[in-house]
Structures are given as C-alpha cells and as structure tokens.
Design an enzyme around this catalytic site. Structure first.
Site, mmCIF file in Angstrom:
data_model
loop_
_atom_site.group_PDB
_atom_site.id
_atom_site.type_symbol
_atom_site.label_atom_id
_atom_site.label_comp_id
_atom_site.label_asym_id
_atom_site.label_seq_id
_atom_site.Cartn_x
_atom_site.Cartn_y
_atom_site.Cartn_z
ATOM 1 N N PHE A 15 -9.402 36.478 -25.484
ATOM 2 C CA PHE A 15 -10.387 35.423 -25.675
ATOM 3 C C PHE A 15 -10.163 34.704 -27.001
ATOM 4 C CE2 PHE A 15 -12.782 38.829 -23.352
ATOM 5 C CZ PHE A 15 -12.698 38.217 -22.105
ATOM 6 N N CYS A 16 -10.510 33.435 -27.000
ATOM 7 C CA CYS A 16 -10.378 32.650 -28.227
ATOM 8 C C CYS A 16 -11.299 33.184 -29.310
ATOM 9 C CB CYS A 16 -10.698 31.184 -27.942
ATOM 10 S SG CYS A 16 -9.221 30.359 -27.351
#
Lengths: 332, 77
Positions: free
Chosen positions: B14-15
C-alpha cells in the site's frame, strides 16, 4: 558499529525515577521539583510508554517472540525506547524516522539493533511533512503484512496512558507525600499529561495541571504546538484533564538550558528546559510544584552548538560537572 | 527493453511503500539505467509518477493491465 549488549534486569529499571528539588527556583512558599525521567534505562520518559505498550500487546496475544516485527514511526526517544525494550523481550524492531531527525538519535537506534527507514517530505505530499511521512510509511508496511508486523502507535495506544496512570502518577503522589498542588509537562502524544493528571486528580481534584507547549515552528524535539499540529487521539480522549496552557518560545527554552546548568548543574534537554521555563513563568503563590523533565541533554551536543547554547568544548566541560546524570544503557 | 532494466515488484503493498521502495531502487541505480515497477494500489499511479517527475527522472511509460500498474522509469541524474 557494535550492537549494545543488554542485561535482562534492565527492564526492572523502567520507572521509579527520582524527584529532585530545584533549590534556585524554590522559596518559602513555593517548592519546585523536577522528575528526572532520564533515569529510565534508555534515558527518557518514553521507556514507560514502550514497556507498557509491548507488555499490553503480549498480554493481548498480538506478538509472537522471534517472529513479530515491531514497527513504529518516531523522531526520537520512542524509537530508542522501543528498540531497546523490544530487543530485550525478543522482538525485532523497525523504526521509520524523518531523514531530518538528529543524527545522534539515528545512531543510537541503529546501535540498539533496529532497522531504520528514513522518509523524506517529497515521498507522499498529500500526507504532510516530517513525522507524518513516517507514520504513512509505517502504516503501509504494517498493513500489507499483518501476520508479521505490529505497530504500537503511541499516538492512540491506551497502554501509553496506563503507563503514566499506574506508574508516574502514583510515584509523584508518593514522592510529594500527597502534597503536590501543581503539575507541569510538555505534550507530544498526550500519554504523560493525561495519565499523570487523571491519577493525581483522583487523589485530589484541586491539583492543577498545566500543559506546556513550544512556539509554532519550534526546535523542541518531542513536543507539539497544537496550533500547528493535530491533537493526537490519545490526548483528545482526556483533554479535559488539562486546566491551563502556557507557551514558551525557542529563545526562552534555550536560555533555560543555560540557566539550569548555571544554577542547578543540570544538563537538560530542550523539552525539559521548556518545562522549567514554564514553571518559572507561571504565577503560583503557594504550593508544591512538579515538572516532568523527559530526558537529559546528552543527545543535544550538536543542537546546542548550532543554537549557541554551549560550544562543543563547553558542552564536554559541563558534562563532567553535571549532577544527577543517570546510567544509560547505550552509553556504557 | 535494455539489459540493465531492474525490476521492483510492489504488488500487494500500500502507498506510500511502493514510492518509498522506488526511491531506494532509483538511488542505487546508475544514471541511464531503467527500472520497471509493478504495483496494484491505485494510489501508486499518482505517487510514483509525481515522485519521478519531481526528482527529475523520466517516466518512459505507464501501462495498466487488469488491476496492475507497470511503470518504466529512467534515472536521469
């Protein structure tokens, strides 16, 4: 760099820190005391939060020895405390830190055995700067590998509050024989101020709690100014335990570093000096006043040189004369 | 594709982790080398593209396949 070897009894030394009288500030009506949190084994008040958060996670079955990696975004003392305490208990630690954090702090964390991830402000502009970048990265690393990672998150973890409610608060009550009237501390996560204040007010509702904040755009590691930074969840839960606020600017804080050394032979951190400056400035006509000195000055040689507080030579000379210096694990 | 192309598989992350790992890879590369980054967090499209441009590198291509993004990045400086 050689890793630090830790003794198992180090954990028994978390808490029960000394309360010393600030003779130069005290008079016949008001007595001032400093609670020296540098006497925790890893040198700061954050040992309490780290110890309680890890113990709490163990009790709740969130950690597996020699498997779980503890990851936490931090710019200072929490990284040092978590790394030291988690290593002792058998967990690997990864710390996410803003690249602009002090080199001294980064070195200590690495020496204690953690893996460091350094974040820069250009990584993800939508989340903000500094520690906010580190929080975003730590969250993303932990959330894609929930079986492997556990992030204590000191900004919302109730165990951070409990460490002070069950530890620091009762210690202050006992050390002042129940006579404390005013309590001062800085605010970062809010764990210290709400934990101690909640306990003290249960013993005596008349005790006054004063929150100390630095100016906006400050240089005081570990503290937050709530006009420029958001209030953490942990603090918001018991915000009403704070009776009053006082703001101290950088200049006053750094001159208090010098003053504390000149008058009390204490070599303190910028945040402890900020608390001292607040205790001195706040009008109190009678009582027993306690301030939390979160750590000492030993990590701030380069900052004090930059800010013209002490030259490196003065710093070294002062270090030799300083009173009440504690035994810190990573300095052995 | 040139023989020096490196590959980073950031799928499942995930960012901002994909952009963080991209940054580390690019810092380790020589000028002129290229890097392929695979990611499946939709936020990576904006994060990685913006980081590459802001730091003066070149985004040679960005392909979208099924739910996956494939970036080809050239280190320029």
């Amino acid at each position: 760099m050689a890793k630090v070897v830790l003794d198992a009894d180090t954990l028994d030394r978390v808490g029960n820190t000394p309360l010393i009288k600030l003779e130069s500030l005290s008079n016949s009506k008001v007595q001032y005391f400093a609670k020296l949190e540098s006497h925790n084994p890893f040198g700061s008040v954050k040992d309490r939060a780290a110890y309680w958060m890890i113990k709490d996670a163990e009790e709740k079955g969130k950690l597996k020895k020699n498997h779980t990696i503890i990851i936490e975004p931090t710019s200072g003392n929490t990284g040092i405390a978590l790394t030291g305490i988690a290593s002792l208990l058998g967990y690997e630690v990864e710390i996410v830190i803003p690249e602009k954090a002090s080199e001294e702090t980064k070195k200590i964390i690495t020496k204690l055995g953690a893996k460091l991830y350094e974040t820069s402000d250009d990584l993800c502009p939508k989340v903000g700067a500094g520690t906010d970048q580190s929080i975003a990265l730590a969250t993303s690393i932990a959330s894609s590998r929930p079986d492997k990672y556990y992030s204590p998150n000191q900004y919302s973890n109730e165990a951070n509050f409990m460490g002070h409610y069950n530890g620091t608060g009762p210690e202050i009550w006992k050390q002042t024989d129940g006579r404390v009237t005013h309590f001062f501390t800085g605010v970062g996560t809010g764990g210290t101020i709400t934990g101690i204040s909640t306990y003290l007010k249960e013993q005596n509702p008349k005790i006054k709690t004063i929150g100390v904040q630095p100016q906006q755009n400050h240089l005081i590691q570990g503290l937050r100014n709530f006009e420029e930074s958001a209030k953490p969840d942990l603090f918001l839960r018991r915000e009403n335990t704070v009776d009053d606020w006082i703001t101290i600017n950088n200049e006053t804080a750094f001159s208090a570093v010098k003053e504390l050394f000149a008058k009390e032979k204490l070599l303190v951190s910028p945040s402890s000096a900020t608390v001292y400056a607040a205790m001195k400035k706040y009008p109190i006509s009678e009582g027993i006043v306690v301030g939390i000195f979160a750590d000492d000055g030993r990590k701030f040689k380069s900052l004090y040189s930059q800010q013209n507080v002490f030259s490196p030579e003065e710093f070294d000379a002062n270090l030799k004369q300083a009173k009440h210096l504690s035994k810190i694990v990573y300095l052995d | 594709m040139s023989a020096t192309t490196k590959k980073l598989d950031a799928r499942g992350l995930f960012c901002p982790e994909p952009v963080f790992r991209t940054k580390i890879e690019v810092e380790r590369m020589q000028v002129g080398e290229t890097l392929t980054v695979l990611a499946d967090d939709p936020n990576a499209e904006e994060d990685v593209s913006r980081w590459v441009k802001r730091n003066g590198h070149e985004l040679i291509s960005l392909e979208k396949k099924d739910n996956s993004l494939e970036f080809l990045i050239k280190k320029v400086k």
